[in-house]
Design a protein around this motif. Structure first.
Motif, mmCIF file in Angstrom:
data_model
loop_
_atom_site.group_PDB
_atom_site.id
_atom_site.type_symbol
_atom_site.label_atom_id
_atom_site.label_comp_id
_atom_site.label_asym_id
_atom_site.label_seq_id
_atom_site.Cartn_x
_atom_site.Cartn_y
_atom_site.Cartn_z
ATOM 1 N N GLY A 168 0.784 -1.238 0.000
ATOM 2 C CA GLY A 168 0.000 0.000 0.000
ATOM 3 C C GLY A 168 0.809 1.276 0.000
ATOM 4 N N ASN A 169 1.934 1.300 -0.722
ATOM 5 C CA ASN A 169 2.742 2.529 -0.679
ATOM 6 C C ASN A 169 2.421 3.539 -1.774
ATOM 7 O OD1 ASN A 169 3.785 0.051 -1.449
ATOM 8 N ND2 ASN A 169 5.787 0.420 -0.585
ATOM 9 N N SER A 182 -0.950 -1.792 -4.265
ATOM 10 C CA SER A 182 0.483 -1.597 -4.506
ATOM 11 C C SER A 182 1.303 -2.321 -3.458
ATOM 12 C CB SER A 182 0.831 -0.101 -4.506
ATOM 13 O OG SER A 182 0.511 0.464 -3.250
ATOM 14 N N ALA A 183 2.560 -2.558 -3.780
ATOM 15 C CA ALA A 183 3.455 -3.216 -2.822
ATOM 16 C C ALA A 183 4.899 -2.989 -3.229
ATOM 17 C CB ALA A 183 3.179 -4.710 -2.760
ATOM 18 N N GLY A 223 -7.305 -1.084 -11.741
ATOM 19 C CA GLY A 223 -8.403 -1.838 -12.334
ATOM 20 C C GLY A 223 -8.923 -2.880 -11.375
ATOM 21 N N PRO A 224 -9.833 -3.747 -11.849
ATOM 22 C CA PRO A 224 -10.320 -3.870 -13.221
ATOM 23 C C PRO A 224 -11.015 -2.586 -13.674
ATOM 24 C CG PRO A 224 -11.128 -5.665 -11.817
ATOM 25 C CD PRO A 224 -10.472 -4.673 -10.934
ATOM 26 N N ARG A 225 -10.739 -2.202 -14.933
ATOM 27 C CA ARG A 225 -11.348 -0.993 -15.500
ATOM 28 C C ARG A 225 -11.614 -1.238 -16.983
ATOM 29 N NH1 ARG A 225 -5.983 2.946 -14.847
ATOM 30 N NH2 ARG A 225 -4.608 1.789 -16.237
ATOM 31 N N PRO A 226 -12.568 -0.501 -17.558
ATOM 32 C CA PRO A 226 -12.905 -0.738 -18.971
ATOM 33 C C PRO A 226 -11.674 -0.569 -19.860
ATOM 34 C CG PRO A 226 -14.469 0.769 -17.949
ATOM 35 C CD PRO A 226 -13.362 0.583 -16.966
ATOM 36 N N SER A 244 -3.917 -6.686 -2.699
ATOM 37 C CA SER A 244 -4.262 -5.472 -1.941
ATOM 38 C C SER A 244 -5.228 -4.581 -2.720
ATOM 39 C CB SER A 244 -3.004 -4.699 -1.537
ATOM 40 O OG SER A 244 -2.473 -3.993 -2.620
ATOM 41 N N ALA A 245 -5.357 -4.819 -4.030
ATOM 42 C CA ALA A 245 -6.366 -4.089 -4.816
ATOM 43 C C ALA A 245 -7.751 -4.697 -4.593
ATOM 44 C CB ALA A 245 -6.000 -4.124 -6.299
ATOM 45 N N GLY A 246 -7.813 -5.779 -3.818
ATOM 46 C CA GLY A 246 -9.103 -6.424 -3.537
ATOM 47 C C GLY A 246 -9.575 -7.303 -4.674
#
Ligand code: UDP
Length: 239
Positions: free
Chosen positions: A31-32, A39-40, A55-58, A147-149
Motif C-alpha cells: 500500500g505505498n 500496490s506493494a 483496475g479492473p477498469r474498462p 491489496s487491490a481487492g
C-alpha cells in the motif's frame, strides 16, 4: 556461464556471507502508492521492486476488448539508475519478455473471466537490480493484486534457484546470476501446489534440477507466509 575467476563460494559461504539455501534479507510492504488500487514494495537484499495495480477498469480502445473475459496487462521496467552501468530507458527485448512471463505467472491466480471487456493493469518498476528482479517483481505484483481487492485463487510466490561454483543455491544475487552454471526463475501458487513460472538458463543434471525444485518450493512457502503477514499488517485495525 562463469565470467569471473573469483571464487563465489568459499567453504560453503557465498560472497554476501549466506549459506547456499539462505535467501537475502526479504522485506515487504503493502500500500505505498496512494493513486493505485493496490500496490506493494518487495526487497530481496539490494533488489527492490515496486508494483502497482489499476483496475479492473474498462479497456480502451474497444478493439482490444475480449467479450468473454478481462485481460491482465503487465509492464516490467528497470529504472535507468537501477544498475551501476546506466540502463537505457524504455522497453527493450528483455523487458518485453519479462513482462510476458510475469503476466503468465500471475494470470492463473486471477478470475479474469469475471471481468469481460475489462483490463487489470500491473506495473513493476525495478528501483534497484541486484539479481532475481523478475521473481521479486512477481512477489510484489501478486501482493499488489491482492491489496487491490481482486479475488485470487492463491497468492503467487516466486524465487530464483541455481548452481553457482558447483553448489545448488537459492535467491541468486546479481554477481551469482551473471556467473552461474544455471539459474532458474520459479513461481508457484503454494496452496494449490501449482507451478506458474519455470525458466532455465544453463545446464543441470536431472537430480540437480529435482533438488533445486524442492528447494524452490520450500522457499516459496516461506515467501507466501511473509506475503500473508504483509497483507495482514496493512489491514490490521481497518475493520
Ligand atoms: N542486469 C543489468 N543490466 C540489464 C539487465 C540485467 O545489470 O540491463 C543485471 C541485474 O542485476 C539483473 C541481473 O543482471 O538482476 C540478471 O538479469 P536477468 O535477465 O537474468 O533477470 P533477473 O534475474 O533480474 O530476473
Amino acid at each position: 556461464m562463469k565470467r569471473t575467476s573469483k571464487e563465489l563460494i568459499v567453504g560453503g559461504i557465498r560472497t554476501d556471507k549466506r549459506l547456499p539455501e539462505q535467501a537475502r534479507e526479504i522485506k515487504m510492504k503493502v500500500g505505498n502508492i496512494f493513486s493505485a488500487n493496490g500496490s506493494a514494495e518487495v526487497r530481496f537484499g539490494r533488489t527492490v521492486a515496486l508494483a502497482s495495480v489499476h483496475g479492473p477498469r474498462p479497456l480502451f480502445p474497444r478493439h482490444l476488448q475480449e467479450s468473454q473475459t478481462g485481460i491482465l496487462r503487465v509492464r516490467y521496467n528497470m529504472a535507468p539508475f537501477s544498475v551501476v552501468d546506466r540502463k537505457p530507458p524504455g522497453p527493450d527485448r528483455r523487458s518485453i519478455e519479462l513482462s510476458k512471463v510475469i503476466r503468465l505467472a500471475l494470470e492463473p491466480a486471477l478470475f479474469l473471466e469475471d471481468y469481460p471487456k475489462a483490463t487489470v493493469d500491473g506495473f513493476i518498476e525495478i528501483i534497484q537490480a541486484d539479481g532475481s528482479t523478475r521473481v521479486t517483481g512477481i512477489n510484489a505484483l501478486s501482493l499488489a493484486l491482492a491489496s487491490a481487492g481482486i479475488p485470487m485463487r492463491d497468492l503467487v510466490a516466486a524465487c530464483s534457484i541455481g548452481k553457482v561454483d558447483g553448489t545448488l543455491v537459492v535467491d541468486l544475487n546479481g554477481e551469482e546470476d551473471n556467473n552461474s552454471e544455471a539459474d532458474i526463475p520459479f513461481a508457484m501458487m503454494p496452496n494449490k501446489n501449482l507451478v506458474t513460472l519455470l525458466q532455465m538458463d544453463g545446464i543441470l543434471t536431472k537430480e540437480e534440477l529435482m533438488k533445486l525444485l524442492d528447494m524452490a518450493k520450500k522457499m516459496c512457502k516461506k515467501i507466501y507466509e511473509m506475503q500473508r503477514e504483509a497483507l495482514l499488517e496493512k489491514y490490521k485495525g481497518e475493520e
